[in-house]
Design an enzyme around this catalytic site. Structure first.
Site, PDB file in Angstrom:
ATOM      1  N   LYS A   1      32.543  56.891 -19.777  1.00  0.00           N
ATOM      2  CA  LYS A   1      31.710  55.685 -19.648  1.00  0.00           C
ATOM      3  C   LYS A   1      30.954  55.427 -20.955  1.00  0.00           C
ATOM      4  O   LYS A   1      30.914  54.303 -21.456  1.00  0.00           O
ATOM      5  CB  LYS A   1      30.730  55.829 -18.472  1.00  0.00           C
ATOM      6  CG  LYS A   1      31.423  55.652 -17.129  1.00  0.00           C
ATOM      7  CD  LYS A   1      30.607  56.110 -15.939  1.00  0.00           C
ATOM      8  CE  LYS A   1      31.473  56.056 -14.681  1.00  0.00           C
ATOM      9  NZ  LYS A   1      30.884  56.701 -13.515  1.00  0.00           N
TER      10      LYS A   1
ATOM     11  N   GLN B   1      25.140  59.020 -11.942  1.00  0.00           N
ATOM     12  CA  GLN B   1      26.433  59.570 -11.521  1.00  0.00           C
ATOM     13  C   GLN B   1      26.290  60.348 -10.211  1.00  0.00           C
ATOM     14  O   GLN B   1      25.454  61.247 -10.099  1.00  0.00           O
ATOM     15  CB  GLN B   1      26.981  60.484 -12.638  1.00  0.00           C
ATOM     16  CG  GLN B   1      28.363  61.015 -12.381  1.00  0.00           C
ATOM     17  CD  GLN B   1      29.452  59.936 -12.376  1.00  0.00           C
ATOM     18  OE1 GLN B   1      29.455  59.029 -13.196  1.00  0.00           O
ATOM     19  NE2 GLN B   1      30.364  60.018 -11.416  1.00  0.00           N
TER      20      GLN B   1
ATOM     21  N   ASP C   1      26.416  49.711 -10.305  1.00  0.00           N
ATOM     22  CA  ASP C   1      27.340  50.351  -9.369  1.00  0.00           C
ATOM     23  C   ASP C   1      27.466  49.516  -8.092  1.00  0.00           C
ATOM     24  O   ASP C   1      28.390  49.717  -7.306  1.00  0.00           O
ATOM     25  CB  ASP C   1      26.802  51.745  -8.980  1.00  0.00           C
ATOM     26  CG  ASP C   1      27.658  52.865  -9.554  1.00  0.00           C
ATOM     27  OD1 ASP C   1      28.794  52.571  -9.966  1.00  0.00           O
ATOM     28  OD2 ASP C   1      27.189  54.009  -9.570  1.00  0.00           O
TER      29      ASP C   1
END
Ligand SMILES: NC(=O)c1ccc[n+]([C@@H]2O[C@H](COP(=O)([O-])OP(=O)(O)OC[C@H]3O[C@@H](n4cnc5c(N)ncnc54)[C@H](OP(=O)(O)O)[C@@H]3O)[C@@H](O)[C@H]2O)c1
Length: 287
Positions: free
Chosen positions: A53, A97, A120
């Site tokens: 990422k 995460q 997200d």
């Protein structure tokens, strides 16, 4: 043989488009969109995802911030960091995460993220907005799946989509996105009766199960679009390991009309959609 839906190539196209948009912003003297990723602990798979990422955010010319914290970090320390990133004007997207180490309430952390920076798409505000058809930040993996399905058929209207898996991060948002594409949507799960028969009714079959090669030829209607979200590591005969999906690719490729491979299908689309969500968050925040 099925059309192979090449996620690597489509993700590269999407990243090239994002890079061009970011470069145009910079040339116009504007700041670049910024993405902050937070990793707790030393889970090797999570470390690889976070590394990719960061690399791809930088490659797109975006502002990238990475916070790698020890697994011993407390929930209140993590919430403090989230508050700091919420207040940072150079950060448009925040990604924590998952999974988080034991003892940390993931939902509390997700709810602490400013919904306008929730790239997200897991914050209840974005989940709710998506479900009632308002502009929202949409979970990256299901977004990538829809883009791939539309490579096989630009208009999905009227198709019957069967999604196997009802998780909050894949199955449920996938259902919302396919409804928005005017599909008729069925969600199946571990308690579904006669899964093969139900799956054989699908024009679009999405596998988000987390079980290696769980769906075979008997689950696929000839000509169906098969989207395999699964990422499972299985042992190889020589002692190593390799990645396989939730679909038995070799068995299904001769029956389906189109299919995503694993690796190289849905996986690469997820990070490309994350970058795209960050640009969307930047724009909506007036960046
Ligand atoms: N490509 C990517 O970027 C990406 C991103 C996220 C996830 N993934 C992968 O996608 C897969 C699914 O992830 P997830 O987070 O959604 O998993 P999850 O939270 O474990 O959910 C799995 C779902 O599959 C259902 N299921 C399990 N066994 C089943 C069976 N035998 N028959 C029918 N349904 C069954 C479960 O049903 P119940 O609800 O009844 O238990 C559950 O709804 C995993 O392999 C994961 O690694 C990939």
């Amino acid at each position: 043989m099925a059309m192979i839906l090449d996620g690597k190539a489509l993700a590269a196209e999407l990243r090239a488009d994002i890079t061009a948009r970011v470069s145009a912003l910079r040339e116009a003297g504007r700041r670049a969109p910024g993405l902050a990723v937070v990793l707790l602990g030393d889970d090797p798979a999570s470390a690889v995802y976070v590394g990719s990422k960061v690399k791809q955010t930088e490659a797109a010319g975006m502002h990238s911030v990475a916070h790698v914290l020890p697994g011993s970090t407390t929930e209140s320390e993590l919430l403090q960091l989230v508050a700091q990133l919420n207040a940072d004007p150079f950060v448009d997207g925040i990604l924590v995460q998952l999974p988080l180490p034991k003892g940390i309430d993931s939902l509390r952390v997700i709810e602490a993220i400013d919904p306008a920076k929730d790239v997200d798409g897991f914050h209840p505000v974005n989940v709710g907005r998506l479900s009632i058809g308002l502009p929202a930040l949409v979970p990256c993996t299901p977004r990538g799946c829809v883009m791939l399905a539309k490579r096989a058929r630009a208009d999905l209207t009227g198709l019957h989509a069967v999604i196997v898996g009802r998780s909050n991060i894949v199955g449920k948002p996938m259902a919302q996105l396919l409804l928005a594409e005017n599909c008729t949507v069925t969600i199946a799960h571990s308690r579904t009766r006669d899964l093969p028969a139900l799956c054989r009714e699908a024009d679009i079959l999405v596998a988000a199960i987390g079980r290696p090669r769980a769906l075979g030829k008997e689950h696929v209607k000839p000509g169906a679009i098969v989207i395999d979200v699964g990422i499972n590591r299985v042992p190889k005969a020589d002692g190593g390991s390799r990645l396989v999906g939730d679909v038995d690719y070799d068995a299904v490729v001769g029956v389906a009309g189109a299919i995503t491979p694993v690796p190289g299908g849905v996986g690469p689309m997820t990070i490309a959609c994350l970058l795209d969500n960050t640009v969307t968050a930047y724009r909506r925040r007036g960046g």
